[in-house]
Scaffold this motif. Structure first.
Motif, PDB file in Angstrom:
ATOM      1  N   ILE A  46       0.840  -1.202   0.000  1.00  0.00           N
ATOM      2  CA  ILE A  46       0.000   0.000   0.000  1.00  0.00           C
ATOM      3  C   ILE A  46       0.874   1.251   0.000  1.00  0.00           C
ATOM      4  CG2 ILE A  46      -1.585   1.356   1.424  1.00  0.00           C
ATOM      5  CD1 ILE A  46      -2.847  -1.335   2.278  1.00  0.00           C
ATOM      6  N   ALA A  47       1.877   1.280   0.870  1.00  0.00           N
ATOM      7  CA  ALA A  47       2.759   2.443   0.938  1.00  0.00           C
ATOM      8  C   ALA A  47       3.498   2.646  -0.382  1.00  0.00           C
ATOM      9  CB  ALA A  47       3.753   2.266   2.089  1.00  0.00           C
ATOM     10  N   GLU A  48       3.960   1.555  -0.972  1.00  0.00           N
ATOM     11  CA  GLU A  48       4.675   1.663  -2.257  1.00  0.00           C
ATOM     12  C   GLU A  48       3.776   2.230  -3.331  1.00  0.00           C
ATOM     13  OE1 GLU A  48       5.927   0.824  -6.165  1.00  0.00           O
ATOM     14  OE2 GLU A  48       4.246  -0.274  -5.225  1.00  0.00           O
ATOM     15  N   ALA A  49       2.513   1.798  -3.366  1.00  0.00           N
ATOM     16  CA  ALA A  49       1.582   2.290  -4.383  1.00  0.00           C
ATOM     17  C   ALA A  49       1.283   3.775  -4.166  1.00  0.00           C
ATOM     18  CB  ALA A  49       0.289   1.475  -4.340  1.00  0.00           C
ATOM     19  N   LEU A  50       1.110   4.189  -2.928  1.00  0.00           N
ATOM     20  CA  LEU A  50       0.823   5.595  -2.659  1.00  0.00           C
ATOM     21  C   LEU A  50       1.998   6.488  -3.042  1.00  0.00           C
ATOM     22  CD1 LEU A  50      -0.970   5.247   0.814  1.00  0.00           C
ATOM     23  CD2 LEU A  50      -2.031   5.867  -1.365  1.00  0.00           C
ATOM     24  N   VAL A  51       3.214   6.066  -2.692  1.00  0.00           N
ATOM     25  CA  VAL A  51       4.403   6.854  -3.034  1.00  0.00           C
ATOM     26  C   VAL A  51       4.603   6.891  -4.547  1.00  0.00           C
ATOM     27  CG1 VAL A  51       6.921   6.960  -2.858  1.00  0.00           C
ATOM     28  CG2 VAL A  51       5.535   6.463  -0.813  1.00  0.00           C
ATOM     29  N   ARG A  52       4.404   5.753  -5.175  1.00  0.00           N
ATOM     30  CA  ARG A  52       4.594   5.676  -6.630  1.00  0.00           C
ATOM     31  C   ARG A  52       3.619   6.594  -7.368  1.00  0.00           C
ATOM     32  NH1 ARG A  52       2.215   1.521  -9.445  1.00  0.00           N
ATOM     33  NH2 ARG A  52       2.307   0.281  -7.520  1.00  0.00           N
ATOM     34  N   HIS A  53       2.448   6.791  -6.830  1.00  0.00           N
ATOM     35  CA  HIS A  53       1.442   7.615  -7.500  1.00  0.00           C
ATOM     36  C   HIS A  53       1.400   9.046  -6.971  1.00  0.00           C
ATOM     37  CE1 HIS A  53      -0.190   4.420  -9.965  1.00  0.00           C
ATOM     38  NE2 HIS A  53      -0.220   3.636  -8.899  1.00  0.00           N
ATOM     39  N   GLY A  54       2.419   9.438  -6.184  1.00  0.00           N
ATOM     40  CA  GLY A  54       2.554  10.852  -5.886  1.00  0.00           C
ATOM     41  C   GLY A  54       2.493  11.266  -4.434  1.00  0.00           C
TER      42      GLY A  54
END
Length: 410
Positions: free
Chosen positions: A349-357
């Motif tokens: 979840i954290a990786e997806a949030l960071v990856r999307h901004g």
């Protein structure tokens, strides 16, 4: 004629629906008394030059008529009941005299002995209205009557005073009760009362377990615990248990953690019951999505910091085809993100949030066993949140708060 002051009041329930009630004075007394009159359906006329903001709002909403002036003779014409609560002693005396002349029951906030009626300390529970008056005029004390009322209401709410079920009432019946985040004191009054009336309780692991110890010995408790990654009672089996016991004529309570309709599968159970022709009552509960952060000192919204909050289930990873969450959209939001059931998937979840901004330095708080004696809070940054959770052995149930508010109260 004997003096009214030497005799106890005669209790009676006034049916005021559609009947004229006059309230003189728009201050704090009126603010306390008006809601019950409006609930009773009374046709309320308020006479007062001014009013509190709350009373004025009732008039603005059309709940009552307001004449902005002092009392004058004739105001009680056609009234069934009157409350005299102005700060003008002469006006109170004149209105009280008019009420006596017109045979209108009249309550006075300034002089109870001069009134023809008293307002009891009252409240409602289990379909019952409790109204308390002291019998001895010399012992009349509003604090005492309020204390007696509160004790009776607590006893009704907690099931310590039994209220027999009405013959021919709705049976069988099922209640889907939200138990709140875990602290037994945070279940709603209605939920606690229904729990006390149950014949069968089907309880989740995340419900307020301490309340089960208070149930009488005859109550059957069925464990419907859904232990993460371990034993679980299939939802279909839970539905079947609800239906079977209800068809046997028993009162069934499905005790769930949080709110039944916030990731609680309450609608699935309601639909199964409806398909079986069984009536169902839904009792909302305090959701852990807001209560657990609050218990840890975190407001999900805060002026100048967050004007929005989003609650999302984290039980499915962002890259899982079954996921219904728009993670790129969530990453672009500036408010608070509250993640339930997401400890195991926190890294993804954290990786997806960071990856999307989302800023990797965004504060994160993890609150485990919120509102219970075992509550603990772990603070982290979004980029390293999963690593921090592992280092501190954070386990479910835990609520994850992502956003600037997570830095508050740390």
């Amino acid at each position: 004629m004997p003096s009214p002051a030497t005799h106890p009041a005669y209790p009676a329930g006034l049916r005021l629906a559609g009947r004229k009630v006059v309230v003189l004075g728009g201050g704090q007394v009126a603010q306390r008394r008006l809601p019950a009159l409006l609930t009773a359906g009374a046709d309320v006329l308020l006479v007062s030059p001014s009013a509190t903001a709350s009373v004025e709002a009732m008039a603005t909403a059309g709940e009552l008529r307001w004449e902005r002036r002092p009392y004058r003779a004739g105001d009680l014409e056609g009234a069934w009941y009157a409350i005299v609560a102005t700060d003008d002693a002469d006006a109170n005396d004149a209105a009280s005299a008019e009420a006596e002349e017109r045979r209108v029951w009249c309550v006075r906030s300034d002089d109870a002995d001069a009134a023809s009626a008293w307002t009891p300390a009252s409240g409602h529970s289990a379909g019952v209205t409790v109204a308390v008056l002291t019998t001895e005029p010399a012992e009349r004390d509003p604090r005492r009557t309020a204390a007696v009322r509160d004790s009776l209401l607590r006893a009704l709410d907690e099931g310590r005073v039994a209220v027999p079920r009405q013959a021919g009432g709705e049976s069988p019946r099922v209640a889907l009760v939200g138990g709140g985040p875990g602290d037994p004191d945070l279940i709603t009054v209605r939920g606690r009362r229904l729990l006390a009336e149950a014949d069968v309780v089907i309880a989740d692991r995340l419900g307020p377990r301490d309340l089960l110890a208070e149930l009488p010995p005859h109550v059957e408790v069925i464990d419907a615990a859904k232990i993460p990654y371990g034993r679980a009672m299939a939802q279909e089996a839970i539905n079947e248990a609800l239906i079977t016991h209800a068809k046997e004529g028993k009162t069934v309570v499905r005790l769930k953690g949080g709110d039944p309709f916030v990731f609680g599968r309450g609608m699935e159970e309601a639909q199964a019951l409806a398909a079986a022709g069984i009536p169902c009552t839904v009792v909302p509960g305090i959701s852990s999505s807001v209560s657990v952060p609050a218990a840890a000192g975190i407001p999900v919204t805060h002026r100048g910091v967050a004007h929005e909050f989003t609650v999302v289930s984290g039980h499915v990873a962002p890259d899982d085809p079954r996921s219904l969450v728009d993670w790129p959209a969530l990453a672009r939001l500036r408010g608070t993100l509250v993640i339930l059931m997401g400890v195991d998937k926190l890294g993804a979840i954290a990786e997806a949030l960071v990856r999307h901004g989302r800023d990797p330095e965004t504060p994160v708080a993890l609150i485990q066993e919120g509102t219970t004696a075992a509550q603990r809070r772990v603070d982290a940054r979004l980029e390293t949140a999963a690593e921090t959770a592992r280092a501190h052995d954070v386990r479910p149930p835990a609520v994850i708060v992502v956003g600037a508010v997570a830095a508050l109260g740390a």
